[in-house]
Design an enzyme around this catalytic site. Sequence first.
Site, mmCIF file in Angstrom:
data_model
loop_
_atom_site.group_PDB
_atom_site.id
_atom_site.type_symbol
_atom_site.label_atom_id
_atom_site.label_comp_id
_atom_site.label_asym_id
_atom_site.label_seq_id
_atom_site.Cartn_x
_atom_site.Cartn_y
_atom_site.Cartn_z
ATOM 1 N N ARG A 155 0.821 -1.212 0.000
ATOM 2 C CA ARG A 155 0.000 0.000 0.000
ATOM 3 C C ARG A 155 0.856 1.263 0.000
ATOM 4 N NH1 ARG A 155 -2.284 -3.976 2.362
ATOM 5 N NH2 ARG A 155 -4.502 -4.388 2.118
ATOM 6 N N ILE A 156 1.836 1.310 0.914
ATOM 7 C CA ILE A 156 2.631 2.536 1.014
ATOM 8 C C ILE A 156 3.544 2.684 -0.205
ATOM 9 C CG2 ILE A 156 4.346 3.779 2.402
ATOM 10 C CD1 ILE A 156 3.058 2.405 4.894
ATOM 11 N N ASP A 175 9.519 -6.480 -5.448
ATOM 12 C CA ASP A 175 8.640 -7.112 -4.455
ATOM 13 C C ASP A 175 8.363 -8.529 -4.938
ATOM 14 O OD1 ASP A 175 6.463 -8.021 -2.873
ATOM 15 O OD2 ASP A 175 5.864 -5.952 -2.450
ATOM 16 N N ALA A 234 9.918 2.483 6.689
ATOM 17 C CA ALA A 234 9.231 1.203 6.941
ATOM 18 C C ALA A 234 9.551 0.692 8.345
ATOM 19 C CB ALA A 234 9.608 0.192 5.873
ATOM 20 N N ARG A 235 10.652 -0.010 8.492
ATOM 21 C CA ARG A 235 11.075 -0.505 9.803
ATOM 22 C C ARG A 235 12.598 -0.423 9.877
ATOM 23 N NH1 ARG A 235 6.905 0.367 11.601
ATOM 24 N NH2 ARG A 235 5.403 -0.981 12.647
ATOM 25 N N ASP A 259 13.028 7.544 9.183
ATOM 26 C CA ASP A 259 11.933 7.786 10.144
ATOM 27 C C ASP A 259 11.919 6.674 11.200
ATOM 28 O OD1 ASP A 259 9.563 9.162 11.063
ATOM 29 O OD2 ASP A 259 8.364 7.545 10.199
ATOM 30 N N GLU A 264 14.448 2.533 19.099
ATOM 31 C CA GLU A 264 13.710 3.806 19.077
ATOM 32 C C GLU A 264 13.401 4.240 20.495
ATOM 33 O OE1 GLU A 264 10.408 3.494 16.355
ATOM 34 O OE2 GLU A 264 11.721 3.028 14.686
ATOM 35 N N HIS A 282 9.845 8.571 13.888
ATOM 36 C CA HIS A 282 8.789 7.600 13.573
ATOM 37 C C HIS A 282 7.412 8.292 13.508
ATOM 38 C CE1 HIS A 282 7.756 3.046 13.836
ATOM 39 N NE2 HIS A 282 6.873 3.685 13.091
ATOM 40 N N ILE A 283 7.358 9.297 12.643
ATOM 41 C CA ILE A 283 6.122 10.085 12.531
ATOM 42 C C ILE A 283 5.353 9.788 11.250
ATOM 43 C CG2 ILE A 283 6.795 12.043 13.990
ATOM 44 C CD1 ILE A 283 7.412 13.463 11.165
ATOM 45 N N GLY A 284 5.759 8.710 10.548
ATOM 46 C CA GLY A 284 5.137 8.411 9.255
ATOM 47 C C GLY A 284 3.623 8.476 9.280
ATOM 48 N N ALA A 285 3.038 7.890 10.293
ATOM 49 C CA ALA A 285 1.574 7.810 10.341
ATOM 50 C C ALA A 285 0.961 8.915 11.188
ATOM 51 C CB ALA A 285 1.167 6.449 10.893
#
Length: 316
Positions: A155-156, A175, A234-235, A259, A264, A282-285
């Site tokens: 999705r992202i 992918d 992502a991670r 991010d 963390e 970690h502000i992606g969302a």
Amino acid sequence: MRYRILVASRSFGSTSSKPWDVLNQAGCEILQADMTHKMTEERLIELLQDVDGAIIGVVPMTDYVMDHCPNLKVVSMHGVGVDHIDLTAAAQRGIVIANCLGANDQSVADLTIGLMISIARDIPSVDRLVRGGGWGAYEGHELWNKTLGLIGLGRIGRGVAKRALGFDMKVLAYDPYVQPENVEQDISLVSFDKVLREADYISLHATLSEETRHMIGAAQLQAMKPTAYLINTARGALVDEEALYTALINKQISGAALDVYNDEPPKGSPLLQLENVVVTPHIGAHTRESIERVGVMAAENVLRTLQGGQPHYRVV
Ligand code: NAD
């Protein structure tokens, strides 16, 4: 039936009352965890006693924790990544694990483009320069007509591709779980190696798993163009941070925008000392819109399951 629900997420319902309304309207008893310090397994077990369902952020939902919480029936991640949840242990105990796929991808895709421009134009440094009374012209790079390499076309990844095409970028993607016939015409599905060798911007959007852990290490960084930038929203564990540090100081790649991190917050990480690294916490969302959507979906995931139905997205 009055359900007892634990909310152990920093941002659940922080931008609107709607997620709380979903739980309150169903008459739930809500227990809110103090998230100002790091959640340990012991504290989580204490909080989860007599709880039917939980809405969690990145907290250690381990085998040990689940073993000590006999009442727990459903856990919804307040977000997408479930790599901190022992899915096998949950499945063995019949605990449903749900997440909020699709509720925060637009926000993460926006931030990814923001980080690409930020590292390419060195926005944080020039911001500091001007605030300090200085002036100057750092020669950055354009996105226009450059090649974007996506690792992970979920999705992202697709959201980032859509935005990048608006910049007339050439979009390559790797992918192994996506079939070519399901890929939009303007995106070329290629090998991992081709993405590494040809992309000017490499952006990570794969799920974290044992297969993808440290998929960007010394050899992969060595294969990238010296002018390339790495973006990771992502991670953290997709990247071997020590190898990234070495590649950045040796100018094997031009820069990185991050991010997410191995630890963390990334306190004491040498990456934070480098000029060619842009960092966000970690502000992606973390947009008002996304936090509201994710919160409502997480609350509904838990309620639907407790009421005998299915969550929006069931992981196990
Ligand atoms: P998604 O499930 O839609 O997409 C993940 C994609 O990764 C899938 O298409 C899958 O096939 C692919 N993948 C799996 N193994 C792979 C491999 N070995 N190589 C390449 N691709 C592989 O998930 P999404 O919602 O697009 O999330 C993408 C990433 O973003 C996840 O890691 C998620 O945890 C992370 N995320 C971060 C934030 C943030 O705040 N920064 C917020 C949400 C999600």
